[in-house]
Design a protein around this motif. Structure first.
Motif, PDB file in Angstrom:
ATOM      1  N   ALA A 138       0.826  -1.206   0.000  1.00  0.00           N
ATOM      2  CA  ALA A 138       0.000   0.000   0.000  1.00  0.00           C
ATOM      3  C   ALA A 138       0.861   1.258   0.000  1.00  0.00           C
ATOM      4  CB  ALA A 138      -0.923  -0.016   1.219  1.00  0.00           C
ATOM      5  N   ALA A 139       1.952   1.264   0.775  1.00  0.00           N
ATOM      6  CA  ALA A 139       2.830   2.432   0.830  1.00  0.00           C
ATOM      7  C   ALA A 139       3.426   2.732  -0.536  1.00  0.00           C
ATOM      8  CB  ALA A 139       3.934   2.201   1.863  1.00  0.00           C
ATOM      9  N   LEU A 140       3.836   1.698  -1.251  1.00  0.00           N
ATOM     10  CA  LEU A 140       4.425   1.890  -2.577  1.00  0.00           C
ATOM     11  C   LEU A 140       3.367   2.267  -3.608  1.00  0.00           C
ATOM     12  CD1 LEU A 140       6.905  -1.113  -2.485  1.00  0.00           C
ATOM     13  CD2 LEU A 140       7.491   1.321  -2.348  1.00  0.00           C
ATOM     14  N   THR A 141       2.129   1.888  -3.346  1.00  0.00           N
ATOM     15  CA  THR A 141       1.027   2.261  -4.239  1.00  0.00           C
ATOM     16  C   THR A 141       0.674   3.728  -4.084  1.00  0.00           C
ATOM     17  OG1 THR A 141       0.122   0.011  -4.246  1.00  0.00           O
ATOM     18  CG2 THR A 141      -1.381   1.807  -4.827  1.00  0.00           C
ATOM     19  N   VAL A 142       0.505   4.196  -2.857  1.00  0.00           N
ATOM     20  CA  VAL A 142       0.073   5.585  -2.654  1.00  0.00           C
ATOM     21  C   VAL A 142       1.166   6.581  -3.014  1.00  0.00           C
ATOM     22  CG1 VAL A 142      -1.579   4.926  -0.868  1.00  0.00           C
ATOM     23  CG2 VAL A 142       0.725   5.644  -0.192  1.00  0.00           C
ATOM     24  N   THR A 143       2.407   6.133  -3.077  1.00  0.00           N
ATOM     25  CA  THR A 143       3.503   7.015  -3.480  1.00  0.00           C
ATOM     26  C   THR A 143       3.865   6.849  -4.954  1.00  0.00           C
ATOM     27  OG1 THR A 143       5.069   5.377  -2.601  1.00  0.00           O
ATOM     28  CG2 THR A 143       4.524   7.261  -1.193  1.00  0.00           C
ATOM     29  N   GLY A 144       3.071   6.092  -5.694  1.00  0.00           N
ATOM     30  CA  GLY A 144       3.194   6.071  -7.139  1.00  0.00           C
ATOM     31  C   GLY A 144       4.077   5.024  -7.758  1.00  0.00           C
ATOM     32  N   ALA A 145       4.755   4.205  -6.961  1.00  0.00           N
ATOM     33  CA  ALA A 145       5.622   3.173  -7.537  1.00  0.00           C
ATOM     34  C   ALA A 145       4.809   2.153  -8.313  1.00  0.00           C
ATOM     35  CB  ALA A 145       6.434   2.487  -6.450  1.00  0.00           C
ATOM     36  N   PHE A 146       3.578   1.911  -7.865  1.00  0.00           N
ATOM     37  CA  PHE A 146       2.663   1.027  -8.574  1.00  0.00           C
ATOM     38  C   PHE A 146       1.312   1.718  -8.680  1.00  0.00           C
ATOM     39  CE2 PHE A 146       5.575  -1.815  -6.218  1.00  0.00           C
ATOM     40  CZ  PHE A 146       6.221  -2.387  -7.312  1.00  0.00           C
ATOM     41  N   THR A 147       0.619   1.496  -9.787  1.00  0.00           N
ATOM     42  CA  THR A 147      -0.731   2.035  -9.901  1.00  0.00           C
ATOM     43  C   THR A 147      -1.629   1.340  -8.890  1.00  0.00           C
ATOM     44  OG1 THR A 147      -1.466   0.382 -11.519  1.00  0.00           O
ATOM     45  CG2 THR A 147      -0.374   2.370 -12.385  1.00  0.00           C
ATOM     46  N   PRO A 148      -2.767   1.957  -8.516  1.00  0.00           N
ATOM     47  CA  PRO A 148      -3.681   1.269  -7.595  1.00  0.00           C
ATOM     48  C   PRO A 148      -4.103  -0.103  -8.103  1.00  0.00           C
ATOM     49  CG  PRO A 148      -4.257   3.580  -7.739  1.00  0.00           C
ATOM     50  CD  PRO A 148      -3.188   3.350  -8.770  1.00  0.00           C
ATOM     51  N   ALA A 149      -4.327  -0.224  -9.404  1.00  0.00           N
ATOM     52  CA  ALA A 149      -4.717  -1.524  -9.953  1.00  0.00           C
ATOM     53  C   ALA A 149      -3.581  -2.531  -9.813  1.00  0.00           C
ATOM     54  CB  ALA A 149      -5.116  -1.378 -11.418  1.00  0.00           C
ATOM     55  N   ASP A 150      -2.348  -2.106 -10.098  1.00  0.00           N
ATOM     56  CA  ASP A 150      -1.213  -3.027  -9.980  1.00  0.00           C
ATOM     57  C   ASP A 150      -0.897  -3.334  -8.516  1.00  0.00           C
ATOM     58  OD1 ASP A 150      -0.827  -3.529 -12.633  1.00  0.00           O
ATOM     59  OD2 ASP A 150       0.748  -2.037 -12.918  1.00  0.00           O
ATOM     60  N   GLY A 151      -1.124  -2.365  -7.627  1.00  0.00           N
ATOM     61  CA  GLY A 151      -0.959  -2.663  -6.206  1.00  0.00           C
ATOM     62  C   GLY A 151      -1.895  -3.775  -5.776  1.00  0.00           C
ATOM     63  N   ALA A 152      -3.156  -3.692  -6.227  1.00  0.00           N
ATOM     64  CA  ALA A 152      -4.119  -4.746  -5.914  1.00  0.00           C
ATOM     65  C   ALA A 152      -3.708  -6.064  -6.563  1.00  0.00           C
ATOM     66  CB  ALA A 152      -5.513  -4.331  -6.378  1.00  0.00           C
ATOM     67  N   ARG A 153      -3.166  -5.995  -7.786  1.00  0.00           N
ATOM     68  CA  ARG A 153      -2.699  -7.229  -8.439  1.00  0.00           C
ATOM     69  C   ARG A 153      -1.550  -7.859  -7.662  1.00  0.00           C
ATOM     70  NH1 ARG A 153      -3.480  -3.884 -13.203  1.00  0.00           N
ATOM     71  NH2 ARG A 153      -5.354  -4.621 -14.319  1.00  0.00           N
ATOM     72  N   LEU A 154      -0.650  -7.045  -7.141  1.00  0.00           N
ATOM     73  CA  LEU A 154       0.447  -7.584  -6.325  1.00  0.00           C
ATOM     74  C   LEU A 154      -0.107  -8.344  -5.129  1.00  0.00           C
ATOM     75  CD1 LEU A 154       2.868  -4.514  -6.385  1.00  0.00           C
ATOM     76  CD2 LEU A 154       3.430  -6.803  -7.230  1.00  0.00           C
ATOM     77  N   VAL A 155      -1.118  -7.773  -4.472  1.00  0.00           N
ATOM     78  CA  VAL A 155      -1.722  -8.435  -3.317  1.00  0.00           C
ATOM     79  C   VAL A 155      -2.369  -9.753  -3.742  1.00  0.00           C
ATOM     80  CG1 VAL A 155      -3.502  -8.253  -1.535  1.00  0.00           C
ATOM     81  CG2 VAL A 155      -2.081  -6.268  -2.088  1.00  0.00           C
ATOM     82  N   CYS A 156      -3.060  -9.745  -4.865  1.00  0.00           N
ATOM     83  CA  CYS A 156      -3.739 -10.961  -5.330  1.00  0.00           C
ATOM     84  C   CYS A 156      -2.738 -12.056  -5.695  1.00  0.00           C
ATOM     85  CB  CYS A 156      -4.621 -10.636  -6.529  1.00  0.00           C
ATOM     86  SG  CYS A 156      -6.076  -9.632  -6.130  1.00  0.00           S
ATOM     87  N   HIS A 157      -1.674 -11.696  -6.411  1.00  0.00           N
ATOM     88  CA  HIS A 157      -0.649 -12.689  -6.746  1.00  0.00           C
ATOM     89  C   HIS A 157       0.024 -13.221  -5.478  1.00  0.00           C
ATOM     90  CE1 HIS A 157      -0.762 -12.570 -11.074  1.00  0.00           C
ATOM     91  NE2 HIS A 157      -0.577 -11.263 -11.133  1.00  0.00           N
ATOM     92  N   ARG A 158       0.255 -12.349  -4.531  1.00  0.00           N
ATOM     93  CA  ARG A 158       0.860 -12.757  -3.257  1.00  0.00           C
ATOM     94  C   ARG A 158      -0.040 -13.757  -2.538  1.00  0.00           C
ATOM     95  NH1 ARG A 158       0.892 -10.643   2.194  1.00  0.00           N
ATOM     96  NH2 ARG A 158       2.994 -10.397   3.089  1.00  0.00           N
ATOM     97  N   SER A 159      -1.328 -13.451  -2.496  1.00  0.00           N
ATOM     98  CA  SER A 159      -2.284 -14.332  -1.818  1.00  0.00           C
ATOM     99  C   SER A 159      -2.381 -15.683  -2.514  1.00  0.00           C
ATOM    100  CB  SER A 159      -3.662 -13.670  -1.756  1.00  0.00           C
ATOM    101  OG  SER A 159      -3.618 -12.507  -0.957  1.00  0.00           O
ATOM    102  N   GLU A 160      -2.408 -15.664  -3.832  1.00  0.00           N
ATOM    103  CA  GLU A 160      -2.472 -16.927  -4.565  1.00  0.00           C
ATOM    104  C   GLU A 160      -1.242 -17.785  -4.305  1.00  0.00           C
ATOM    105  OE1 GLU A 160      -3.289 -16.216  -8.717  1.00  0.00           O
ATOM    106  OE2 GLU A 160      -5.444 -16.446  -8.351  1.00  0.00           O
ATOM    107  N   ALA A 161      -0.073 -17.148  -4.269  1.00  0.00           N
ATOM    108  CA  ALA A 161       1.163 -17.894  -4.003  1.00  0.00           C
ATOM    109  C   ALA A 161       1.140 -18.495  -2.609  1.00  0.00           C
ATOM    110  CB  ALA A 161       2.372 -16.972  -4.174  1.00  0.00           C
ATOM    111  N   LEU A 162       0.641 -17.743  -1.634  1.00  0.00           N
ATOM    112  CA  LEU A 162       0.570 -18.250  -0.262  1.00  0.00           C
ATOM    113  C   LEU A 162      -0.413 -19.410  -0.159  1.00  0.00           C
ATOM    114  CD1 LEU A 162       0.622 -14.818   1.594  1.00  0.00           C
ATOM    115  CD2 LEU A 162       2.351 -16.616   1.815  1.00  0.00           C
ATOM    116  N   LEU A 163      -1.563 -19.273  -0.787  1.00  0.00           N
ATOM    117  CA  LEU A 163      -2.560 -20.344  -0.737  1.00  0.00           C
ATOM    118  C   LEU A 163      -2.057 -21.619  -1.399  1.00  0.00           C
ATOM    119  CD1 LEU A 163      -5.749 -18.241  -1.488  1.00  0.00           C
ATOM    120  CD2 LEU A 163      -5.302 -19.519   0.620  1.00  0.00           C
ATOM    121  N   ALA A 164      -1.258 -21.462  -2.454  1.00  0.00           N
ATOM    122  CA  ALA A 164      -0.792 -22.632  -3.203  1.00  0.00           C
ATOM    123  C   ALA A 164       0.438 -23.279  -2.590  1.00  0.00           C
ATOM    124  CB  ALA A 164      -0.494 -22.236  -4.648  1.00  0.00           C
TER     125      ALA A 164
END
Length: 412
Positions: free
Chosen positions: A104-130
């Motif tokens: 979230a910190a890197l998203t609000v400061t522009g390193a990632f777009t809000p959509a890509d920030g959410a995608r990072l979280v989703c990919h992270r969650s999928e990796a953890l679940l798998a």
């Protein structure tokens, strides 16, 4: 040298509370929630905006058991949405994310777009679940990190690690369930408070190495952009730059300890005197335990922090705060109590559960209980009634909440 005065803190685990953004219909918060819901659909998942809009949504404990994917995405949305609320009133000199809050910190400061920030979280969650073993957990110890490391060494399990250094006497250990239970029992034998955390995975431990690799492979196509503001990483132990491989940092974060206390103290040494928590996960209390003289606040009912820290003799009913600075919807009395106790004691909010025994589980002796009841009385406008025998006799916050509701049905 950069001038640092105001720091915004973005929570990770513990940052979700049902209905956290209820009552805020601003376009900027709506955009955050709409974006997160859209990205969830990309991954074949349901949206999470209802979790943050409705105060009767499932609790974090429920989501840990039923839908950790939704929980992680809600934590991200809560942090970014709360940041949007906070920046209406102030501009941070530095942004710090705690654990997953770094996304979230890197998203609000522009390193990632809000959509890509959410995608990072989703990919992270999928990796953890798998790829994460299902028998892992975390425990918070009322010990300095060095002493917690001795307990970890005594257990001698390769999956066990010191995961987070939060404050001078709060360290989180992460690893296999059995090893974590041994650490908790050893701590108890030494008279040290140990509290299991409501975490879906053993974050920041070697157990997540395979999941971290899968996460890294999944996010290669996500683009990193130039930063629009300063970000201090408690995992990297310093400021990140435009040439920092931020995706690699987020991958490494899954198995690397979080040095939150060190980050707070270094920023304080750089001049920071105001720490604003974007949400209500108890980070403000951790800051005060590390650098007590600073000003702290929260984007959600900011007056709570002042109530928790003020001497009992000076407390009064909190004055109304500006609508733009807070979320208007009031959570239930129990949630208010958890926030008040977490802030005063410096615990993460998830440690302060409704059914935890105030003395046996939270270590609140009779003197501290009397002090806290004074704060409770001032916060809920109970007058002298909160120091009578009925209130003192309540063994848990859930019992106390029931009594407050009965005595003052309109409480908060």
């Amino acid at each position: 040298m950069m001038t640092v005065e105001t720091v915004f803190l973005l929570p990770g685990q513990g940052g979700y509370t049902p209905g956290l953004l209820a009552g805020d219909d601003s376009p900027e918060v709506a955009e955050v929630l709409d974006t997160v819901d859209r990205i969830a659909a990309e991954f074949g998942r349901g949206g999470v905006s209802h979790l943050l809009r409705n105060t009767d949504a499932p609790s974090a404990a429920d989501l840990v058991r039923a839908d950790s994917f939704a929980l992680q995405l809600a934590v991200f949305a809560a942090a970014v949405g709360s940041f949007r609320i906070a920046e209406r009133q102030d501009t941070p000199d530095v942004v710090v994310g705690h654990s997953m809050g770094e996304i979230a910190a890197l998203t609000v400061t522009g390193a990632f777009t809000p959509a890509d920030g959410a995608r990072l979280v989703c990919h992270r969650s999928e990796a953890l679940l798998a790829h994460c073993p299902s028998d892992g957990g975390m425990v918070a110890l009322e010990l300095p990190a060095a002493r917690a490391a001795h307990l970890v060494g005594a257990v001698a399990d390769r999956g066990l690690a010191v995961a987070v250094s939060n404050a001078p006497r709060q360290t989180v250990v992460s690893g296999p369930d059995e090893a974590v239970e041994v650490v908790a029992r050893l701590a108890g034998a030494l008279g040290v408070q140990a509290t299991r955390l409501n975490a879906p995975f053993p974050f920041h431990s070697p157990m997540l190495a395979i999941a971290a690799h899968a996460f890294g492979e999944a996010v290669t196509g996500i683009r990193q952009h130039p930063l629009r503001g300063a970000v201090y990483s408690p995992v990297a132990g310093g400021y990140v730059q435009d040439d920092t491989d931020l995706k690699a940092l987020l991958v490494r974060q899954l198995t690397t300890p979080v040095g939150f206390m060190a980050a707070v103290r270094e920023l304080h040494a750089d001049g920071a005197r105001r720490f604003v928590e974007c949400g209500r996960a108890g980070l403000s209390g951790l800051v005060r335990r590390s650098v007590p003289e600073v000003d702290t606040g929260s984007t959600v009912r900011a007056s709570r922090s002042a109530v928790a820290d003020a001497p009992v003799s000076t407390l009064r009913e909190p004055a109304p705060t500006e609508p733009a600075a807070v979320v208007e919807a009031a959570p239930p009395v129990l949630d208010e109590l958890r926030e008040l106790y977490a802030s005063a004691l410096g615990y993460p909010v998830e440690v302060i559960t409704g059914d935890a025994d105030l003395e046996a589980d939270l270590g609140i002796d009779s003197l501290k209980r009397a002090e806290m009841l004074g704060k409770v009385s001032a916060y809920f406008g109970l007058g002298e009634s909160a120091v009578d025998g009925r209130f003192v006799a309540q063994p848990t916050l859930a019992d106390l909440a029931d009594l407050i509701t009965a005595v003052r049905p309109s409480a908060r």
